[in-house]
Design a protein around this motif. Structure first.
Motif: not given
Length: 156
Positions: A67-71, A125-128, A151-156
């Motif tokens: 989780f930390i590695d993904h911020g 999951l919350i982003r900004n 999280i990984e899906r949203q990061s790609s």
């Protein structure tokens, strides 16, 4: 008194409500502020130090570096007291913030259903400052993997 209040959870795209709670160390946390320029996994669980909640929280603990590695900042919420959250965090060495919500202010603000005086198991999951994913039926066995996959899906 009806303790099984049916509410509608906040939907995708909804802004994080202006709500505050006290964490396991007695610090006030403003969730709107904490999620404004961040990625946050906010998970609701029924009761600290019960079998399912322990399994779920320890799963998140064991994968915390991912989780930390993904911020991602992780916050757990239950309607327990600050002291119960503190004991839970210390007993299982939970490295993330646990919020005490005995009055159910956060639970109500996010539209999480209550059952028998406890929050139901849900995850956001919350982003900004906006909700980007919601799981209304969290399985404590698979929650960590599901959240990381999203999280990984949203990061790609």
């Amino acid at each position: 008194m009806n303790t099984n209040l049916a509410t509608e959870p906040l939907g995708i795209g909804a802004a994080v409500p202006a709500v505050q709670a006290v964490d396991q160390d007695g610090n006030t946390v403003d969730l709107e502020e904490a999620s404004r320029n961040a990625i946050v996994l906010l998970y609701f669980y029924p009761k600290a130090d019960t079998p399912g909640c322990t399994k779920e929280s320890c799963g998140l603990r064991d994968a915390y570096k991912k989780f930390i590695d993904h911020g991602v900042r992780v916050f757990g919420v239950s309607m327990d007291t600050v002291s119960a959250q503190k004991r839970f965090a210390e007993k299982y060495h939970l490295p993330f913030t646990l919020l005490a919500d005995p009055e159910g202010k956060i639970v109500d603000a996010f539209g999480v259903t209550k059952k028998n005086g406890h929050a139901t198991r849900q995850s956001f999951l919350i982003r900004n400052g906006k909700i980007v994913w919601h799981n209304a039926k969290v399985n404590p066995e698979t929650h960590t993997e599901e959240a990381l996959r999203e999280i990984e899906r949203q990061s790609s």
